[in-house]
Design a protein around this motif. Structure first.
Motif, PDB file in Angstrom:
ATOM      1  N   VAL A 129       0.848  -1.199   0.000  1.00  0.00           N
ATOM      2  CA  VAL A 129       0.000   0.000   0.000  1.00  0.00           C
ATOM      3  C   VAL A 129       0.883   1.250   0.000  1.00  0.00           C
ATOM      4  O   VAL A 129       0.624   2.204  -0.742  1.00  0.00           O
ATOM      5  CB  VAL A 129      -0.946  -0.002   1.216  1.00  0.00           C
ATOM      6  CG1 VAL A 129      -1.741   1.303   1.278  1.00  0.00           C
ATOM      7  CG2 VAL A 129      -1.895  -1.187   1.149  1.00  0.00           C
ATOM      8  N   LEU A 130       1.907   1.233   0.804  1.00  0.00           N
ATOM      9  CA  LEU A 130       2.834   2.369   0.850  1.00  0.00           C
ATOM     10  C   LEU A 130       3.563   2.534  -0.483  1.00  0.00           C
ATOM     11  O   LEU A 130       3.752   3.658  -0.969  1.00  0.00           O
ATOM     12  CB  LEU A 130       3.842   2.166   1.981  1.00  0.00           C
ATOM     13  CG  LEU A 130       4.766   3.348   2.303  1.00  0.00           C
ATOM     14  CD1 LEU A 130       3.956   4.587   2.650  1.00  0.00           C
ATOM     15  CD2 LEU A 130       5.705   2.973   3.439  1.00  0.00           C
ATOM     16  N   PHE A 131       3.953   1.413  -1.094  1.00  0.00           N
ATOM     17  CA  PHE A 131       4.601   1.463  -2.405  1.00  0.00           C
ATOM     18  C   PHE A 131       3.666   2.070  -3.455  1.00  0.00           C
ATOM     19  O   PHE A 131       4.088   2.879  -4.291  1.00  0.00           O
ATOM     20  CB  PHE A 131       5.018   0.050  -2.818  1.00  0.00           C
ATOM     21  CG  PHE A 131       5.488  -0.059  -4.244  1.00  0.00           C
ATOM     22  CD1 PHE A 131       6.691   0.501  -4.637  1.00  0.00           C
ATOM     23  CD2 PHE A 131       4.724  -0.736  -5.187  1.00  0.00           C
ATOM     24  CE1 PHE A 131       7.132   0.397  -5.952  1.00  0.00           C
ATOM     25  CE2 PHE A 131       5.149  -0.841  -6.499  1.00  0.00           C
ATOM     26  CZ  PHE A 131       6.354  -0.276  -6.892  1.00  0.00           C
ATOM     27  N   GLY A 132       2.383   1.693  -3.406  1.00  0.00           N
ATOM     28  CA  GLY A 132       1.413   2.271  -4.335  1.00  0.00           C
ATOM     29  C   GLY A 132       1.302   3.772  -4.174  1.00  0.00           C
ATOM     30  O   GLY A 132       1.199   4.513  -5.164  1.00  0.00           O
ATOM     31  N   TYR A 133       1.341   4.227  -2.943  1.00  0.00           N
ATOM     32  CA  TYR A 133       1.279   5.670  -2.689  1.00  0.00           C
ATOM     33  C   TYR A 133       2.519   6.380  -3.233  1.00  0.00           C
ATOM     34  O   TYR A 133       2.422   7.439  -3.862  1.00  0.00           O
ATOM     35  CB  TYR A 133       1.139   5.898  -1.188  1.00  0.00           C
ATOM     36  CG  TYR A 133       1.242   7.349  -0.776  1.00  0.00           C
ATOM     37  CD1 TYR A 133       0.389   8.315  -1.304  1.00  0.00           C
ATOM     38  CD2 TYR A 133       2.207   7.757   0.143  1.00  0.00           C
ATOM     39  CE1 TYR A 133       0.491   9.638  -0.931  1.00  0.00           C
ATOM     40  CE2 TYR A 133       2.312   9.072   0.526  1.00  0.00           C
ATOM     41  CZ  TYR A 133       1.456  10.015  -0.017  1.00  0.00           C
ATOM     42  OH  TYR A 133       1.564  11.339   0.351  1.00  0.00           O
ATOM     43  N   LEU A 134       3.683   5.792  -3.031  1.00  0.00           N
ATOM     44  CA  LEU A 134       4.910   6.401  -3.538  1.00  0.00           C
ATOM     45  C   LEU A 134       4.928   6.427  -5.064  1.00  0.00           C
ATOM     46  O   LEU A 134       5.391   7.395  -5.678  1.00  0.00           O
ATOM     47  CB  LEU A 134       6.129   5.646  -3.002  1.00  0.00           C
ATOM     48  CG  LEU A 134       6.332   5.705  -1.483  1.00  0.00           C
ATOM     49  CD1 LEU A 134       7.512   4.846  -1.064  1.00  0.00           C
ATOM     50  CD2 LEU A 134       6.518   7.139  -1.014  1.00  0.00           C
ATOM     51  N   MET A 135       4.422   5.360  -5.697  1.00  0.00           N
ATOM     52  CA  MET A 135       4.330   5.338  -7.159  1.00  0.00           C
ATOM     53  C   MET A 135       3.372   6.418  -7.648  1.00  0.00           C
ATOM     54  O   MET A 135       3.610   7.063  -8.677  1.00  0.00           O
ATOM     55  CB  MET A 135       3.860   3.969  -7.632  1.00  0.00           C
ATOM     56  CG  MET A 135       4.889   2.863  -7.478  1.00  0.00           C
ATOM     57  SD  MET A 135       6.304   3.074  -8.571  1.00  0.00           S
ATOM     58  CE  MET A 135       5.532   2.857 -10.166  1.00  0.00           C
ATOM     59  N   ALA A 136       2.294   6.615  -6.905  1.00  0.00           N
ATOM     60  CA  ALA A 136       1.333   7.653  -7.287  1.00  0.00           C
ATOM     61  C   ALA A 136       1.956   9.037  -7.174  1.00  0.00           C
ATOM     62  O   ALA A 136       1.748   9.903  -8.035  1.00  0.00           O
ATOM     63  CB  ALA A 136       0.082   7.554  -6.417  1.00  0.00           C
ATOM     64  N   LEU A 137       2.728   9.270  -6.115  1.00  0.00           N
ATOM     65  CA  LEU A 137       3.404  10.560  -5.958  1.00  0.00           C
ATOM     66  C   LEU A 137       4.382  10.816  -7.097  1.00  0.00           C
ATOM     67  O   LEU A 137       4.510  11.937  -7.595  1.00  0.00           O
ATOM     68  CB  LEU A 137       4.155  10.606  -4.629  1.00  0.00           C
ATOM     69  CG  LEU A 137       3.334  10.804  -3.351  1.00  0.00           C
ATOM     70  CD1 LEU A 137       4.259  10.854  -2.149  1.00  0.00           C
ATOM     71  CD2 LEU A 137       2.510  12.082  -3.426  1.00  0.00           C
ATOM     72  N   ARG A 138       5.067   9.758  -7.529  1.00  0.00           N
ATOM     73  CA  ARG A 138       6.056   9.911  -8.597  1.00  0.00           C
ATOM     74  C   ARG A 138       5.416  10.353  -9.905  1.00  0.00           C
ATOM     75  O   ARG A 138       6.012  11.107 -10.670  1.00  0.00           O
ATOM     76  CB  ARG A 138       6.783   8.589  -8.813  1.00  0.00           C
ATOM     77  CG  ARG A 138       8.011   8.699  -9.698  1.00  0.00           C
ATOM     78  CD  ARG A 138       8.585   7.351 -10.025  1.00  0.00           C
ATOM     79  NE  ARG A 138       7.727   6.602 -10.916  1.00  0.00           N
ATOM     80  CZ  ARG A 138       8.083   5.482 -11.542  1.00  0.00           C
ATOM     81  NH1 ARG A 138       9.287   4.976 -11.338  1.00  0.00           N
ATOM     82  NH2 ARG A 138       7.257   4.851 -12.331  1.00  0.00           N
ATOM     83  N   SER A 139       4.182   9.891 -10.155  1.00  0.00           N
ATOM     84  CA  SER A 139       3.517  10.218 -11.415  1.00  0.00           C
ATOM     85  C   SER A 139       2.593  11.421 -11.304  1.00  0.00           C
ATOM     86  O   SER A 139       1.879  11.740 -12.243  1.00  0.00           O
ATOM     87  CB  SER A 139       2.700   9.009 -11.898  1.00  0.00           C
ATOM     88  OG  SER A 139       1.720   8.656 -10.943  1.00  0.00           O
ATOM     89  N   THR A 140       2.598  12.090 -10.131  1.00  0.00           N
ATOM     90  CA  THR A 140       1.736  13.254  -9.944  1.00  0.00           C
ATOM     91  C   THR A 140       2.531  14.523 -10.189  1.00  0.00           C
ATOM     92  O   THR A 140       3.517  14.790  -9.495  1.00  0.00           O
ATOM     93  CB  THR A 140       1.166  13.274  -8.509  1.00  0.00           C
ATOM     94  OG1 THR A 140       0.430  12.062  -8.294  1.00  0.00           O
ATOM     95  CG2 THR A 140       0.226  14.451  -8.326  1.00  0.00           C
ATOM     96  N   PRO A 141       2.118  15.341 -11.179  1.00  0.00           N
ATOM     97  CA  PRO A 141       2.896  16.547 -11.499  1.00  0.00           C
ATOM     98  C   PRO A 141       2.980  17.548 -10.357  1.00  0.00           C
ATOM     99  O   PRO A 141       3.974  18.229 -10.186  1.00  0.00           O
ATOM    100  CB  PRO A 141       2.136  17.134 -12.701  1.00  0.00           C
ATOM    101  CG  PRO A 141       1.312  16.014 -13.235  1.00  0.00           C
ATOM    102  CD  PRO A 141       0.984  15.153 -12.073  1.00  0.00           C
ATOM    103  N   HIS A 142       1.901  17.660  -9.552  1.00  0.00           N
ATOM    104  CA  HIS A 142       1.867  18.667  -8.489  1.00  0.00           C
ATOM    105  C   HIS A 142       1.710  17.956  -7.147  1.00  0.00           C
ATOM    106  O   HIS A 142       0.698  18.090  -6.471  1.00  0.00           O
ATOM    107  CB  HIS A 142       0.702  19.636  -8.717  1.00  0.00           C
ATOM    108  CG  HIS A 142       0.856  20.441  -9.964  1.00  0.00           C
ATOM    109  ND1 HIS A 142       1.497  21.651 -10.010  1.00  0.00           N
ATOM    110  CD2 HIS A 142       0.468  20.181 -11.226  1.00  0.00           C
ATOM    111  CE1 HIS A 142       1.487  22.127 -11.246  1.00  0.00           C
ATOM    112  NE2 HIS A 142       0.863  21.255 -12.004  1.00  0.00           N
ATOM    113  N   ALA A 143       2.712  17.185  -6.794  1.00  0.00           N
ATOM    114  CA  ALA A 143       2.651  16.399  -5.564  1.00  0.00           C
ATOM    115  C   ALA A 143       3.132  17.202  -4.363  1.00  0.00           C
ATOM    116  O   ALA A 143       3.990  16.769  -3.605  1.00  0.00           O
ATOM    117  CB  ALA A 143       3.469  15.130  -5.729  1.00  0.00           C
TER     118      ALA A 143
END
Length: 730
Positions: A129-143
């Motif tokens: 779950v934490l890995f999914g969140y980090l992957m999402a942050l990586r692909s978010t332009p305005h994180a």
């Protein structure tokens, strides 16, 4: 001197022994993966989805950042721990069994492996779950969080998952030490190996049987009450299904493995055969409210749907003054899940509310809606149009009340019932002959209906065409004409759904007139669903008729309208052409006021007019464009053709928007007499705006902020109200 060096034969022998040792350990590791293959498949599937599916990434952003609900986060922590325990317990018991065909599992050298693999699997789930969140942050332009409260919340939630993972590893190691200490006192083995399922022990068998029974009970519950998991959040639902997959599937595989039965392979063959022979298709398009997705449609009643030309003539006659340009509001609403629905409803209700302030409805329909002739929607844009129109069918018919109703209707986690149905119902259906259950598409449309009914809005559950009929059977022009776009699988054409009887001469190009195939009683929620059958979340719908269409083909498969083009502009352009031809016969000049509502920050802006002091005839918010995911990468020869094929969908939308703009009669020197186009787009903003079928109150706050900051709404509404008031004057 020779004695100081190993002979060449000794070196070769040592290398050979080292290689054989590596091969031996490789066989041991592979054999140790066989009894826990269900758990490994679940983890591998989760990893692939997290790494490659943008919509999945947004679930983690919602759970860890966007969603302000502490309750749903606690459910996330609890279900992550539950899934981890399920993985650990299943693997632990699987390794206690002996398997005659896998002797490596009895190898004493691998005892440490059998001890640690279950523990590692157990702590992987909260870390995943934490890995999914980090992957999402990586692909978010305005994180970057906008407030300190947001930063604190996401940091606390990240720490919470780490604490759960740490607590689980402490539990696993501490439990083993306690068992060993107890064994030393009693002189008995802590957990002896089992030579059969029956000798695993009473407690493990009771746990597995209880899980199987609970799995069946929850499946039945989801079949009848698909929204029972709404309050948990979509990720929590997925983690619960992972728990059942691992424990139920793992236990059944343990039984089969002891007997040498390839259970998973047999189930796969059965599923493929049932699918190929169409023996378990439970994805039928509902032709009337009482129909399920697993039954054939009944013959339709006589067709009393209104005629579009009659509707258009009555609309023009009741609103327009002869020989004077009549303002006609037209809306195209792009697809984009619940984000598109919320933005579409927000834009329309805000215009309605502002014009209400200038010209109060006084018990009648709002002035903005009265001059809104038609809306063309795709996917989430269709839901936004339907929600707006349905909300104004309930008193009081004001923009403010419609705004409150639509926000309350759409402020739901619609993904949770879809996920629950997908993994408990549709997954079970794949192994069973015969269509037995409603599918996940029906779970989604039913969730829309219930959310609307909670606000006193019943139109979504009722026939689409009923909105356009008076009690005496005459055509009613009180509801804007809605056109919802779907796509046919076999032909790749648009499937244009509307509430009217079939056109005598079709206005559509490369499209089917859906009225030939749809029952006059088809519910509003179903036509919206047909427009929003997004990849895999909502299955392709099988549309079958009961002899009500004389045109081929006899059946269709329908998917999301965005497969053809995601803007809705093509259909709106053709509706405008048809209306203009009808008005020309009546010698009625028209002034089209087009609102194109888009929600993708990566969209190319096709309206180059950003001066807030000059909102007519063209206007669009000036915001930086966010590059799409595919624009930020390069692709190899294997994936490049597929990416290009998918990106042509967006290109067709750009072409359709440009064609819509070119069709307007723009007169910049006399804007009062000119057609008008306002591109109401979403910008990147200060808050993450997820794409899927779940949303939270802060998203609405960000949308309102953008609408009031990026657009001169007061000036736009004032100008529009003046145009509409002039049209009312004799």
């Amino acid at each position: 001197m020779m004695a100081e060096h190993d002979p060449p034969t000794s070196v070769t022998q040592n290398a050979r022994l080292a290689w054989l040792n590596i091969v031996d350990w490789l066989i041991i590791v592979l054999d140790h993966g066989k009894p826990i293959r269900v758990s490994l498949l679940v983890l591998a599937f989760a990893g692939i989805v997290i790494s490659n599916v943008d919509q999945a990434n947004e679930l983690f952003l919602i759970a860890m950042w966007v969603d302000p609900s502490s309750t749903r986060y606690l459910f996330l922590l609890a279900t992550a721990a539950l899934a981890g325990l399920a993985l650990w317990y299943t693997a632990h018991q699987a390794y206690r069994l002996t398997y005659p065909r896998w002797p490596a599992l009895q190898n004493p050298r691998a005892a440490t492996l059998r001890q640690w693999i279950p523990r590692v699997l157990g702590i992987l789930m909260p870390l995943l779950v934490l890995f999914g969140y980090l992957m999402a942050l990586r692909s978010t332009p305005h994180a970057v969080c906008a407030t300190s409260a947001q930063c604190l919340r996401r940091d606390e939630r990240t720490a919470g998952l780490l604490i759960v993972a740490a607590a689980m590893i402490v539990f696993f190691i501490g439990r083993q030490r306690l068992l060993q200490a107890n064994a030393e006192r009693t002189g008995a083995a802590a957990e002896p190996r089992a030579t059969s399922i029956a000798t695993l022990g009473t407690t493990p068998l009771s746990v597995f049987l209880a899980v199987l029974i609970l799995n069946v009970l929850i499946t039945v519950l989801v079949a009848f009450q698909p929204r029972q998991f709404d309050g948990m959040g979509s990720l929590a639902v997925l983690l619960i299904t992972c728990s059942f997959f691992c424990m139920s599937g793992g236990f059944l595989c343990m039984i089969a493995d002891r007997r040498g039965v390839p259970l998973l392979s047999l189930l796969m063959v059965v599923s493929v055969l049932l699918h190929a022979l169409h023996l378990n298709d439970n994805h039928h398009v509902r032709q009337y409210p009482a129909m399920t997705t697993h039954q054939q449609p009944a013959p339709p009643p006589p067709d009393h749907r209104p005629d579009f030309d009659a509707y258009a003539k009555a609309w023009l006659q009741s609103r327009c003054t002869p020989q004077r340009a009549c303002p006609v509001i037209m809306v195209s609403a792009e697809g984009g899940g619940l984000r598109a629905a919320a933005w579409t409803a927000t834009v329309l209700t805000q215009f309605t509310k502002l014009i209400d302030q200038a010209e109060p409805p006084a018990g009648t329909e709002p002035l903005f809606e009265r001059y809104l002739f038609a809306g063309s929607g795709v996917s989430g844009g269709s839901l936004g149009l339907a929600s707006y129109v349905a909300a104004l069918r309930v008193a009081p018919q004001t923009g403010l009340s419609a705004q409150n109703r639509t926000e309350n209707m759409l402020d739901h986690d619609f993904l949770a019932p879809v996920m629950a149905n997908a993994w408990f119902i549709d997954f079970t259906q794949r192994w069973l002959p015969g269509a037995l259950f409603n599918d996940r598409g029906r779970a989604l449309s039913h969730a829309w209906e219930q959310a609307a009914q909670e606000q006193g809005v019943n139109a979504l559950a009722q026939p689409f065409a009923a909105l356009y009929e008076n009690d005496d059977g005459d055509v009613s022009t009180n509801t804007p004409a809605l056109f919802f776009n779907s796509t046919t699988v076999g032909q790749g054409w648009r499937f244009v759904q509307h509430p009217f009887r079939p056109f005598a001469r079709s206005p559509w190009t490369t499209a089917y007139d859906a009225a030939h195939w749809l029952d006059p009683r088809v519910p509003l929620s179903e036509v919206v669903l047909n427009s929003a059958r997004f990849t895999y979340l909502s299955p392709a719908g099988t549309l079958q008729t009961a002899g009500n269409s004389a045109l081929p083909p006899a059946s269709f498969q329908l998917v999301d309208g965005g497969y053809f083009e995601n803007s809705g502009a093509t259909t709106l352009f053709e509706v405008m052409q048809r209306l203009r031809s009808i008005a020309d016969v009546q010698q009625q000049p028209l002034q089209f006021i087009v609102l194109h509502i888009s929600n993708d920050p990566s969209l190319h802006d096709f309206v180059d007019a950003h001066d807030p002091a000059q909102t007519v005839p063209l206007y669009s918010a000036a915001c930086p464009r966010t590059l799409s995911t595919t624009e930020q990468r390069s692709y190899g020869e294997a994936t490049a053709p597929l990416v290009a094929l998918l990106d042509t969908r967006d290109a067709r939308g750009e072409y359709a928007r440009a064609a819509l703009l070119a069709s307007l009669h723009i007169n910049a020197t006399e804007p009062g007499r000119s057609d008008v186009l306002w591109h109401m787009r979403l910008c990147p903003g200060n808050y993450l705006l997820p794409l899927g079928w779940t949303i939270s109150p802060p998203v609405f706050e960000e949308m309102h902020r953008q609408l009031n900051t990026d657009y001169p709404m007061a000036d736009m509404a004032t100008w529009l109200a003046e145009q509409l008031k002039q049209a009312k004057e004799p």
